[in-house]
Scaffold this motif. Structure first.
Motif, mmCIF file in Angstrom:
data_model
loop_
_atom_site.group_PDB
_atom_site.id
_atom_site.type_symbol
_atom_site.label_atom_id
_atom_site.label_comp_id
_atom_site.label_asym_id
_atom_site.label_seq_id
_atom_site.Cartn_x
_atom_site.Cartn_y
_atom_site.Cartn_z
ATOM 1 N N UNK A 168 51.542 37.931 1.908
ATOM 2 C CA UNK A 168 51.643 39.259 1.279
ATOM 3 C C UNK A 168 51.003 39.249 -0.103
ATOM 4 N N UNK A 169 51.295 38.204 -0.876
ATOM 5 C CA UNK A 169 50.752 38.130 -2.230
ATOM 6 C C UNK A 169 49.233 38.023 -2.211
ATOM 7 N N UNK A 170 48.694 37.226 -1.286
ATOM 8 C CA UNK A 170 47.239 37.070 -1.181
ATOM 9 C C UNK A 170 46.582 38.389 -0.791
ATOM 10 N N UNK A 171 47.243 39.154 0.062
ATOM 11 C CA UNK A 171 46.672 40.403 0.572
ATOM 12 C C UNK A 171 46.329 41.363 -0.557
ATOM 13 N N UNK A 172 47.156 41.419 -1.592
ATOM 14 C CA UNK A 172 46.900 42.343 -2.697
ATOM 15 C C UNK A 172 46.534 41.599 -3.979
ATOM 16 N N UNK A 194 39.017 42.672 5.276
ATOM 17 C CA UNK A 194 40.272 41.930 5.142
ATOM 18 C C UNK A 194 41.177 42.136 6.361
ATOM 19 N N UNK A 195 41.218 43.337 6.910
ATOM 20 C CA UNK A 195 42.049 43.581 8.093
ATOM 21 C C UNK A 195 41.684 42.667 9.251
ATOM 22 N N UNK A 196 40.392 42.315 9.339
ATOM 23 C CA UNK A 196 39.945 41.398 10.386
ATOM 24 C C UNK A 196 40.367 39.960 10.068
ATOM 25 N N UNK A 197 40.072 39.528 8.837
ATOM 26 C CA UNK A 197 40.368 38.139 8.503
ATOM 27 C C UNK A 197 41.870 37.871 8.424
ATOM 28 N N UNK A 198 42.657 38.867 8.071
ATOM 29 C CA UNK A 198 44.107 38.705 8.070
ATOM 30 C C UNK A 198 44.589 38.246 9.431
ATOM 31 N N UNK A 199 43.989 38.765 10.481
ATOM 32 C CA UNK A 199 44.405 38.415 11.840
ATOM 33 C C UNK A 199 43.618 37.220 12.378
ATOM 34 N N UNK A 200 42.319 37.237 12.201
ATOM 35 C CA UNK A 200 41.461 36.220 12.819
ATOM 36 C C UNK A 200 41.570 34.862 12.152
ATOM 37 N N UNK A 201 41.685 34.836 10.813
ATOM 38 C CA UNK A 201 41.663 33.572 10.081
ATOM 39 C C UNK A 201 42.968 33.222 9.390
ATOM 40 N N UNK A 202 43.705 34.200 8.922
ATOM 41 C CA UNK A 202 44.846 33.916 8.075
ATOM 42 C C UNK A 202 46.167 33.835 8.818
ATOM 43 N N UNK A 203 46.307 34.578 9.930
ATOM 44 C CA UNK A 203 47.622 34.629 10.601
ATOM 45 C C UNK A 203 47.594 34.259 12.082
ATOM 46 N N UNK A 204 46.710 34.881 12.850
ATOM 47 C CA UNK A 204 46.773 34.722 14.312
ATOM 48 C C UNK A 204 45.760 33.729 14.871
ATOM 49 N N UNK A 205 44.622 33.587 14.223
ATOM 50 C CA UNK A 205 43.615 32.673 14.728
ATOM 51 C C UNK A 205 42.793 33.264 15.849
#
Length: 539
Positions: A168-172, A194-205
């Motif tokens: 959450x902190x990184x997101x903003x 960011x919406x893409x990388x949040x899922x593809x790289x940061x959380x879900x892979x």
């Protein structure tokens, strides 16, 4: 180097109950610290695995003193930072001159290198680099040194904390808002970066069970509209006039969640929290992060048995502890799998591991902290070396981080190629033979100092055994050791007394210039040879 690789065995997360000798301690320390010095080994000697792990996972300090102005005020800058005294921190100063910002970005990297070289006995430095690789940003793209420093402090502060809170902190975070265009994301022009990388790289892979859709990327981007940076306060804020107030509909991967569009100053926080709750309810998030941690600390190959016996139970621990990071590290680093003999020596050292590890494992005379000019220059020398070896701290290749941690099928082997291997050998040779001097103050490997720390340096067999045990995770054959002894320490002689007599004379009469030079050169040549072998590249 393929001959040195052995995939970890089919052991699991049961706590390790075998002998915890110096061999096991070295394995643990070399994976959790950057190198394991003799002082580290002596400090932890005789202690139990739970006791050692407790200290490694609980750093005494989290926030170190900030970087200082060690560079010369630029005469070419439009707005030079003449108001910052040398030795004072530039953190907090709002000067946005391009030349000054460039100097401060360089200062940040030197400072960070110094933190790694002077790390405490905890996993904090390794985890800070882990999160930098995971939530990758590039200093040259972010530009603003204040944002860069604050982003780093964010990763450092949460390195052993809660992953959901960190995400959450990184997101903003201001640096991330610049890097992935979040500050440009508006209701009239949604930016999906960011919406893409949040899922593809940061959380879900990107695994086969990570089934988010392009529609989910678009919906996430709309949730995140309205966040901006204030370049005066150096903080981010939410602008409700730029926010998309329509409903955001997600796919069946997220249980068809609908996030209600909201208005007002709290809309950004509320919708962000709802989206992160939705994402973190997905089972794949915990598994993906545990795979990343596994590849960082153990080995890159995750087959079906590792997935079943290690990753899945680790992910269960992660979720049951509400995404706290320490319980995952505790379970992995105390496991029989981690200490299995086949889990040792199967990583190729990253450039940071190699360079920082050498600075810590060999006696080197860095200056007292009061001599910040010299220390920053010495740290900068190390930054240059790791960058030349293709691990530029602060500037990974892209948002995916360094390829050694995700690029199939090579993974760590990417670190070794026709360009980087000679540079690795050149670095170790240089630090052993000449070192690096700045302002008349030199950092150089003190080979004699290291050897004098060993138990019986007068015995050439014991000397080589102890050095290889200290430096390598995979031992040399007896035949190789015999050849080393004969060719280097004995100068082709057959009697061990050739070395023993020379060493004893050095100890009793160091003023004998000819003999002291002979002993010094033989230690130099022995260390050069040992550090040029493939075994030294493995951790």
């Amino acid at each position: 180097m393929d001959n040195f690789y052995n995939p970890p065995p089919l052991t699991g997360l049961n706590p390790y109950t075998g002998s915890f000798t110096q061999t096991e301690l070295q394995h643990l320390l070399k994976r959790t610290l950057f190198g394991a010095s003799r002082a580290d080994l002596n400090y932890f000697a005789g202690r139990t695995l739970p006791d050692v792990l407790s200290e490694l996972l609980n750093p005494a300090t989290v926030i170190p003193p900030p970087p200082v102005k060690e560079y010369t005020t630029s005469t070419t800058a439009t707005n030079p930072d003449t108001g910052i005294a040398s030795g004072s921190t530039w953190v907090g100063d709002l000067n946005n001159d391009g030349t000054v910002q460039s100097q401060r970005r360089a200062s940040f990297k030197k400072w960070w290198m110094g933190l790694m070289i002077n790390q405490d006995r905890s996993v904090l430095e390794k985890m800070t680099l882990f999160w930098h690789n995971h939530f990758a940003t590039e200093t040259n793209d972010v530009g603003n040194a204040q944002y860069i420093y604050r982003h780093h402090q964010l990763l450092r502060t949460h390195a052993l904390g809660n992953f959901k809170i960190l995400t959450r902190a990184v997101t903003i975070d201001s640096a991330m808002l610049v890097y992935l265009n979040g500050q440009l994301n508006t209701r009239t022009a949604p930016d999906e970066n960011y919406g893409r990388e949040l899922q593809e790289l940061f959380c879900c892979g990107k695994g086969p069970d990570s089934l988010y859709t392009e529609a989910d990327v678009k919906a996430a981007a709309r949730v995140l509209t309205g966040w901006r940076n204030n370049n005066t306060t150096m903080t981010s804020y939410f602008d409700s006039t730029r926010h998309d107030t329509n409903p955001k509909v997600f796919s069946s991967f997220y249980n068809n969640t609908v996030i209600t569009g909201r208005t007002g100053v709290t809309a950004g926080d509320i919708e962000l929290d709802e989206m992160l709750t939705m994402i973190f309810n997905v089972q794949e998030v915990a598994k993906y992060i545990c795979r990343r941690i596994y590849r960082w600390f153990v080995y890159y190959d995750i087959d079906a048995s590792i997935e079943s016996n290690i990753i899945t139970p680790l992910a269960n621990i992660f979720r049951s502890n509400n995404y706290e990071i320490k319980p995952v590290l505790q379970a992995l680093l105390q496991s029989e799998h981690f200490f299995d003999v086949l889990s040792r020596g199967c990583q190729i050292k990253s450039p940071v591991d190699l360079v920082v590890g050498m600075c810590r494992e060999f006696p080197m005379a860095f200056q007292p902290s009061s001599d910040y000019i010299t220390n920053y220059a010495h740290w900068n020398y190390m930054v240059t070396w790791v960058s030349n070896m293709q691990q530029n701290i602060g500037d990974p290749p892209d948002v995916s981080g360094w390829k050694a941690y995700y690029q199939e099928p090579q993974f760590y082997q990417i670190w070794i190629n026709s360009d980087t291997l000679p540079k690795r050998n050149q670095f170790t040779d240089t630090m052993i033979v000449t070192g690096y001097s700045f302002g008349g103050k030199r950092i150089q490997v003190d080979g004699l100092g290291l050897v004098q720390q060993l138990n019986t340096p007068s015995d050439p067999n014991a000397l080589i055994n102890q050095l290889t045990s200290y430096l390598y995770r995979i031992d040399l054959s007896d035949a190789s050791k015999t050849q080393l002894k004969r060719d280097i320490l004995l100068s082709g002689q057959t009697s061990d007394h050739y070395w023993t007599d020379a060493w004893n004379l050095y100890i009793s009469n160091p003023g004998n210039t000819a003999n002291t030079t002979t002993v010094r050169n033989k230690i130099r040549d022995l260390l050069k040879y040992l550090l040029n072998l493939a075994e030294y590249q493995l951790a």
